[in-house]
Design an enzyme around this catalytic site. Structure first.
Site, PDB file in Angstrom:
ATOM      1  N   HIS A  42     -17.143 -21.702 -37.693  1.00 46.18           N
ATOM      2  CA  HIS A  42     -16.567 -23.022 -36.414  1.00 46.18           C
ATOM      3  C   HIS A  42     -17.622 -22.621 -34.682  1.00 46.18           C
ATOM      4  CE1 HIS A  42     -14.073 -19.245 -34.093  1.00 46.18           C
ATOM      5  NE2 HIS A  42     -14.837 -20.184 -33.245  1.00 46.18           N
TER       6      HIS A  42
ATOM      7  N   ASP B 260     -14.557 -17.253 -42.126  1.00 46.85           N
ATOM      8  CA  ASP B 260     -15.495 -18.057 -41.069  1.00 46.85           C
ATOM      9  C   ASP B 260     -17.090 -18.181 -40.490  1.00 46.85           C
ATOM     10  OD1 ASP B 260     -15.943 -19.651 -38.684  1.00 46.85           O
ATOM     11  OD2 ASP B 260     -13.874 -18.900 -37.676  1.00 46.85           O
TER      12      ASP B 260
ATOM     13  N   SER C  46     -16.518 -15.795 -30.664  1.00 45.38           N
ATOM     14  CA  SER C  46     -16.461 -15.936 -31.515  1.00 45.38           C
ATOM     15  C   SER C  46     -17.964 -15.828 -32.509  1.00 45.38           C
ATOM     16  CB  SER C  46     -16.027 -16.995 -32.234  1.00 45.38           C
ATOM     17  OG  SER C  46     -14.872 -17.023 -32.511  1.00 45.38           O
TER      18      SER C  46
HETATM   19  N1  ARG Z   1      -8.442 -19.848 -32.494  1.00 49.57           N
HETATM   20  C1  ARG Z   1      -9.998 -19.617 -32.815  1.00 49.57           C
HETATM   21  C2  ARG Z   1     -10.822 -20.284 -31.342  1.00 49.57           C
HETATM   22  O1  ARG Z   1     -10.546 -19.690 -30.415  1.00 49.57           O
HETATM   23  C3  ARG Z   1     -10.925 -20.657 -34.479  1.00 49.57           C
HETATM   24  C4  ARG Z   1     -10.962 -22.235 -33.537  1.00 49.57           C
HETATM   25  C5  ARG Z   1     -11.620 -22.758 -34.920  1.00 49.57           C
HETATM   26  N2  ARG Z   1     -10.844 -23.081 -36.038  1.00 49.57           N
HETATM   27  C6  ARG Z   1      -9.573 -24.046 -36.712  1.00 49.57           C
HETATM   28  N3  ARG Z   1      -9.342 -23.474 -37.553  1.00 49.57           N
HETATM   29  N4  ARG Z   1      -9.842 -25.002 -35.232  1.00 49.57           N
HETATM   30  O2  ARG Z   1     -11.721 -20.460 -31.186  1.00 49.57           O
HETATM   31  N1  ASP Z   2     -12.123 -17.957 -31.323  1.00 48.19           N
HETATM   32  C1  ASP Z   2     -12.507 -18.166 -29.875  1.00 48.19           C
HETATM   33  C2  ASP Z   2     -13.821 -18.335 -30.106  1.00 48.19           C
HETATM   34  O1  ASP Z   2     -14.527 -19.441 -30.793  1.00 48.19           O
HETATM   35  C3  ASP Z   2     -12.229 -16.663 -29.926  1.00 48.19           C
HETATM   36  C4  ASP Z   2     -10.955 -15.921 -29.403  1.00 48.19           C
HETATM   37  O2  ASP Z   2      -9.846 -16.648 -28.360  1.00 48.19           O
HETATM   38  O3  ASP Z   2     -10.371 -14.685 -29.798  1.00 48.19           O
HETATM   39  O4  ASP Z   2     -14.462 -17.700 -29.604  1.00 48.19           O
END
Ligand code: ARG
Ligand code: ASP
Length: 728
Positions: A83, A219, A648
């Site tokens: 991502h 990921d 991330s």
């Molecule tokens: N929750 C994670 C972060 O804040 C991953 C986001 C990307 N994945 C998604 N399915 N939108 O970045």
């Molecule tokens: N998914 C988040 C990021 O893209 C990480 C988090 O918020 O824990 O940095």
């Protein structure tokens, strides 16, 4: 007796609990070394961060300024999340050659794909420059005057630190300006895409599983950083050579066990650990509920349009994901804050602070009135919080209105014609990007429902004139929207291109000032600038000052406690341990997931849960090579490292400094950790490095990439800075 027992219990528990909380500056690790080692770490603070010799930090980069990456070979190979690489991967994708769907693996270095707008940044060294920045500064200065003098000093210190080098220096405030640290950085601009699994692995579980545990997402993606022939940063050139980094992380095949020490190195973006109860109350009772409601509606409408039309589905996939990401985060955050009684706890802490201040006349003078003033200022902000959130989320959530903002310089006539005469400028690029993934019918529908909600919720006094005049009915707003979207140039790619190609500051501005889209945008901005922004402008600087004093007071009050500064996109280390958790009464989560779980979740009729054929074959034949344990093929694991957005792509490192996982998310129950962390509940989610290796090696057949890495197991020792790592 009971009280003594409680106290003893608190004393016994606190070191263990305290250990997991915090995002520490690498410079602070000397003070934490004993605690880290008591929790299993085998390295010294010097091996993690050193100015004089290569150390772990030399393998960590800020990836494009929004994620973290790490070097995993001596040829510049970088590991980060799928991502995080998403934008780059998407930019190389087309209907004929869809890397998002199919994945991509460069067989040779020549096949690696350059990304002109991507960069990675190393931290060369960091330094505490608090003295230089603050010395002799008059404590009575106004915030604006202080800011001016501090900026000037920062400019001078940065200049001195980087003179005659290609480095940049970044100096940032910590603890609300009680301390300042300088980061000398080196940025490389030639970063090429090396490999990515298909989305069915890299995004497996999609938005359904986002922020969730148990998780089964692979990921990750791979990039390579190139340098000029002299090893220094250089713009893309086919003659550039892979960078030989000072350190790259050895990759462990040993795996992880419940209770293992872990460490996360990375660039966390923003946390607010020291918010007062007044701010937490606004967040929980105003800001979060409002923005959740607004996004609820926006997502519902986007979903309807995406389901009805395949082109729209693809165009809006990434936008939908990003709207949904924080929508879901805020829901989890509010639940978590409630569950932890954060508001009550903050109030109790404030009461204790007040009492402590009252015990001493000098302290009383310094701190006695702080909290009352916080309350007053936040009261002022609370009055515009709703209008502010509806402005940002509802009005600017409409793509047409947002585009008007991007192009407002054309309507105001402030843009010199020369800026547009060069064929390819930021406006043509912005226009291309906007309309490539734009569907006017979907946007118009969003507009209608955002305005309806806006009219229902926002007091009349904040409503811009053209919106106030509208009836509060869907039909009434739709009539207005039909007219707006058929008349405004903003809804049409062709009409917008015409504006650019015939641009003349005076004539274009005269024309656009009459365009209903720009008229609406102007009215919206006017309300924002006259009624909302001034409230923050009048309160934020003083709040900054109050927090500076409050945090200084808290540190004086709890002198034995080590404080960590809020995240601010600078390099940090968090440490904790691998472990499951109890999300609710009667439920216990394991700390790891396996390939079995991917097969359990498989659903060929749901795009988010398709399992690629090749992965099923590997599963059937158990062709796991050295990557599985005797019992299972690991996929993801959770640990108690304190992380946030920006972490991330961060490496999860074991006690000996070896890579065991790749951080990519937190569990839903953890998302309040940006305000309040809990070692019992908060978990960061990582993909197990052995699953990453399985996908690269067995799934993709890109064995040459695995061969580039330094794989280690229990019997291999690794050198760092010329010495064997973790042996003392
Ligand atoms: N929750 C994670 C972060 O804040 C991953 C986001 C990307 N994945 C998604 N399915 N939108 O970045
Ligand atoms: N998914 C988040 C990021 O893209 C990480 C988090 O918020 O824990 O940095």
């Amino acid at each position: 007796m009971k009280r003594i027992f409680t106290l003893l219990l608190a004393l016994c528990l606190s070191p263990a609990l305290w250990a997991a909380e915090g995002m520490w500056l690498p410079l602070m690790l000397k003070a934490l070394q004993d605690d880290m080692q008591a929790h299993g770490m085998k390295l010294t603070a010097e091996e993690i961060y050193s100015v004089n010799q290569s150390s772990l930090k030399d393998a960590i980069v800020s990836f494009g300024g929004f994620c973290t990456g790490e070097l995993i070979s001596d040829q510049g190979l970088i590991l980060t999340n799928h991502h995080c690489g998403y934008g780059a991967i998407q930019s190389h994708s087309s209907v004929q050659d869809d890397l998002l769907t199919n994945g991509f693996w460069a067989r040779t270095k020549e096949e690696e794909k350059p990304n002109p707008s991507l960069f990675v940044t190393f931290i060369v060294r960091m330094e505490d420059v608090t003295e230089q920045v603050l010395q002799g500064l008059d404590p009575k200065l106004s915030e604006t005057e202080r800011e001016k003098q501090v900026s000037e000093r920062i400019r001078q210190i940065s200049q001195q630190a980087t003179q005659g080098t290609h480095y940049k220096a970044l100096i940032k405030p910590f603890f609300y300006g009680n301390e300042y640290y300088m980061f000398v950085t080196e940025t490389y601009d030639d970063v090429r895409l090396v490999g990515t699994p298909p989305s069915s692995i890299g995004k497996f579980g999609g938005d359904t599983d986002n922020w969730m545990w148990p998780r089964h997402t692979g990921d990750f993606s791979l990039f390579r950083v190139y340098a000029g022939p002299d090893g220094k940063p250089a713009k893309y050139s086919p003659n550039n050579k892979p960078l030989k980094p000072k350190h790259h992380l050895p990759v462990s095949l040993e795996g992880v066990q419940e209770g293992d020490f872990t460490m996360v190195f990375g660039f966390p973006g923003r946390t607010q650990q020291y918010l007062t109860s007044h701010a937490v109350k606004i967040l929980m009772e105003q800001t979060n509920p409002h923005r959740i409601d607004i996004r609820d509606k926006r997502l519902e409408i986007l979903d309807r349009h995406m389901k009805a039309n395949d082109t729209v589905r693809i165009q809006y996939a990434s936008k939908y994901a990003s709207v949904a990401n924080y929508w879901k985060k805020w829901i989890g955050e509010n639940r978590g804050l409630k569950q932890l009684n954060t508001l009550e706890e903050k109030r109790a802490q404030e009461q204790a602070f007040q009492q402590w201040a009252a015990q001493d006349p000098q302290r009383n003078e310094q701190y006695g009135k702080l909290l009352a003033r916080f309350a007053e200022l936040y009261q002022q902000q609370e009055r515009v919080d709703l209008a502010n959130n509806y402005h940002r989320e509802a009005l600017l959530g409409v793509e047409l209105i947002k585009l008007a903002g991007t192009f407002n310089a054309l309507a105001s006539g402030s843009l010199p014609a020369a800026e547009l005469s060069a064929g390819n400028n930021r406006f043509t690029t912005a226009l291309e990007r906007h309309f490539k993934d734009y569907n006017a019918a979907a946007d118009k529908d969003v507009f209608v429902h955002m305005l309806l909600l806006y009219k229902q919720q926002v007091p009349q006094q904040f409503q811009p004139e053209p919106i106030r005049k509208l009836p509060t009915t869907e039909a009434g707003i739709r009539t207005y929207a039909d007219k707006l979207y058929s008349q405004s140039v903003l809804a049409s790619r062709q009409k917008m291109q015409e504006q650019l190609s015939t641009y003349d500051p005076k004539k274009t501005a005269a024309r656009l000032r009459k365009d209903p889209g720009f008229v609406l945008y102007g009215a919206i901005q006017e309300v924002f600038e006259k009624q909302i922004a001034p409230v923050y402008a009048a309160t934020d600087p003083e709040l900054e000052l109050l927090y500076r004093r409050y945090v200084a007071g808290l540190r004086q009050m709890q002198q034995d406690k080590l404080f960590y500064p809020d995240a601010n996109s600078t390099l940090r280390v968090a440490y904790g341990k691998v472990g499951g958790y109890t999300p609710q009464d009667g439920v216990q989560y394991l700390p790891y997931t396996t390939l079995e779980g991917i097969m359990e979740k498989e659903d060929p009729s749901n795009e988010e849960f398709i399992v690629p054929e090749r992965l099923k074959e590997i599963y059937r034949t158990k062709d796991y090579g050295p990557y599985a344990t005797e019992d299972y093929m690991p996929v993801c694991f959770v640990a108690s490292n304190h992380t946030t957005g920006g972490n991330s792509g961060s490496p999860v490192i074991d006690a000996k400094g070896r890579l065991i996982g790749l951080n990519f998310d937190r569990s839903w129950e953890s998302t309040m950790s940006d305000v309040k962390y809990s070692p019992e509940i908060c978990r960061n989610i990582a993909v197990d490095i052995r699953y990453v290796l399985l996908i690269i090696d067995k799934f993709a057949g890109a064995t040459h990439l695995v061969e580039e890495m330094t794989l280690v197991d229990a019997n291999t020792t690794v050198e760092i800075g010329g010495e064997v790592m973790g042996v003392h």
